[in-house]
Design a protein around this motif. Structure first.
Motif, mmCIF file in Angstrom:
data_model
loop_
_atom_site.group_PDB
_atom_site.id
_atom_site.type_symbol
_atom_site.label_atom_id
_atom_site.label_comp_id
_atom_site.label_asym_id
_atom_site.label_seq_id
_atom_site.Cartn_x
_atom_site.Cartn_y
_atom_site.Cartn_z
ATOM 1 N N ASN A 103 6.713 8.077 13.639
ATOM 2 C CA ASN A 103 6.960 6.636 13.715
ATOM 3 C C ASN A 103 6.121 5.842 12.715
ATOM 4 N N LEU A 104 5.356 6.526 11.880
ATOM 5 C CA LEU A 104 4.459 5.823 10.964
ATOM 6 C C LEU A 104 4.837 6.005 9.504
ATOM 7 N N GLU A 105 6.096 6.349 9.207
ATOM 8 C CA GLU A 105 6.426 6.669 7.820
ATOM 9 C C GLU A 105 6.263 5.470 6.892
ATOM 10 N N ASN A 106 6.445 4.260 7.406
ATOM 11 C CA ASN A 106 6.283 3.087 6.547
ATOM 12 C C ASN A 106 4.916 2.419 6.697
ATOM 13 N N GLU A 135 0.843 -1.195 0.000
ATOM 14 C CA GLU A 135 0.000 0.000 0.000
ATOM 15 C C GLU A 135 0.882 1.251 0.000
ATOM 16 N N VAL A 136 0.356 2.321 -0.512
ATOM 17 C CA VAL A 136 1.097 3.582 -0.510
ATOM 18 C C VAL A 136 1.335 4.007 0.936
ATOM 19 N N THR A 137 2.583 4.297 1.256
ATOM 20 C CA THR A 137 2.926 4.634 2.637
ATOM 21 C C THR A 137 2.930 6.144 2.847
ATOM 22 N N ASN A 138 2.986 6.529 4.123
ATOM 23 C CA ASN A 138 3.042 7.956 4.457
ATOM 24 C C ASN A 138 4.264 8.611 3.812
ATOM 25 N N LYS A 139 5.400 7.915 3.847
ATOM 26 C CA LYS A 139 6.633 8.489 3.304
ATOM 27 C C LYS A 139 6.507 8.726 1.811
ATOM 28 N N ARG A 140 5.949 7.763 1.132
ATOM 29 C CA ARG A 140 5.807 7.883 -0.323
ATOM 30 C C ARG A 140 4.764 8.953 -0.672
#
Lengths: 145, 257
Positions: B96-99, B78-83
């Protein structure tokens, strides 16, 4: 015999009122309140959704309303909540009883409401008693003869 | 092959795997083939034994049909926060939720992201093909459920089943007696094509409509809040395209060049 009929009337009226309050919704089935009657309040309280007026409960009611406006049925909407939240969205009979008891008692025991409740029960129990007595008088004289 | 070409290839591989959501991110090629979509009525009834779920709630999966789907590429995770933040820098999330999968995105936002990365949202048929493989498995990994292969409500323990609606008030996918997990953190739950998290973690927006007349979009896959039966790949959830919740996310698909 009469004390027995009085007690029977009281039990009948209390059972009927409790049963209707807990298990039967006055709202149409295809309405927000009608559908909310079958769902659990998602907030920290143990209430039935129809009785919940906190933000998380109101959020769910808003969703129900929007989905009804979009033509979804009671089955569709109940299914939506189950698909998203599973059994936490549904009520078991004991949860329903506990939720309704919480709803009745959470505001404390205001005297005015208690007096009104007792008065309503007394009126309906009296009517029920009179009906039972008249039925009994019709049946009992026939047996003596 | 020249040194510059080698360096370029390595850089692209590094960026695509390490920058956009961890080592698991890549675009998986799903070859042309038959997608087994939906569930037959007989199978539907047997899949709910032991639960309070009613088959009528999932009747929108019927009938099962086979549809030919052309080759396409799909995000492995799934598209992550970082992306997501790479494309939309204003996006905020707990550090702490970038991935973790990006959540609280509407259908339109999901669609805009995919278009921005030269892709699109997958169609329902493509999504099910990627999830169910050539055999039309009930779950991405097979026909037998395994709680250790998906992020769903029981992953958070018994308490996570209680009062789940209160989690809606939280903006992030943070661990709230459950919550999202890093994308791809259950490798045993990958589909036969190597696509992760097709069951659980977040519901995924797909292209098209559940009900076009009433502007209802479609989500697939179940989430960290859902029961086991909603993790089946055929499960369909409707919602409005401006809905945003902390269990709604997405992944992108791409046309092969």
């Amino acid at each position: 015999m009469k004390p027995f009929l009085m007690a029977l009337s009281l039990v009948f009226v209390l059972s009927f009122m409790s049963g209707k309050y807990i298990f039967i919704s006055s709202a149409p089935e295809q309405s927000v309140m009608g559908i909310s009657h079958s769902l659990a309040c998602p907030c920290e309280c143990p209430m039935v959704l129809e009785d919940c007026h906190m933000s998380c409960g109101l959020s769910w009611k808003d969703q129900i309303g929007a989905q009804l406006m979009a033509g979804k049925t009671r089955t569709d909407i109940t299914g939506y909540f189950y698909k998203r939240y599973g059994e936490a969205a549904l009520l078991t009979p004991s949860q329903r009883v506990a939720g309704k008891w919480y709803q009745v008692t959470r505001g404390g025991y205001p005297m005015k409401d208690m007096v009104l409740f007792v008065a309503i029960v007394a009126v309906w129990a009296s009517i029920s008693y009179l009906v039972l007595v008249s039925i009994g008088e019709k049946i009992w004289p026939a047996r003596e003869k | 092959m020249s040194k510059i070409t080698c360096i370029t290839v390595l850089a692209v591989l590094f960026l695509s795997t390490h920058v956009f959501g961890g080592e698991l991110y890549k675009r998986i090629l799903v070859p042309k083939g038959m997608a087994i979509v939906g569930t037959g009525p007989t199978e539907l009834a047997t899949q709910f034994e032991g639960t309070r779920a009613r088959a009528e709630w999932y009747a929108d999966e019927t009938p099962q049909r086979q549809i030919e789907v052309g080759a396409f590429l799909i995000d492995s995770i799934e598209v992550t926060n970082k992306r997501y933040k790479k494309i939309f820098p204003a996006h905020k999330y707990p550090s702490n939720l970038e991935n973790h999968p990006v959540v609280n995105v509407t259908w339109t936002q999901a669609n805009d992201f995919c278009v921005a990365v030269s892709g699109r949202l997958p169609t329902e048929n493509e999504w099910e093909r990627a999830a169910r493989g050539n055999d039309g498995n009930i779950y991405p990994w097979g026909d037998e459920f395994d709680p250790g292969k998906a992020v769903f409500v029981e992953s958070g323990g018994a308490e996570a089943k209680l009062k789940v609606g209160s989690f809606e008030l939280e903006e992030s996918g943070n661990t709230l007696l459950g919550g999202t997990r890093p994308a791809g953190s259950y490798p045993g739950g990958a589909s036969s094509f190597g696509v992760y998290d097709m069951a659980g973690n977040v519901w995924e927006w797909v292209a098209g409509y559940y009900d076009k007349n009433n502007a209802l979009r479609l989500l697939k896959g179940g989430s960290w809040l859902t029961p086991q039966v909603s993790l089946r790949s055929a499960t369909r959830l409707f919602d409005f395209d401006d809905s945003r919740y902390n269990d709604y996310g997405f992944r992108c698909a791409y046309n092969p060049e």
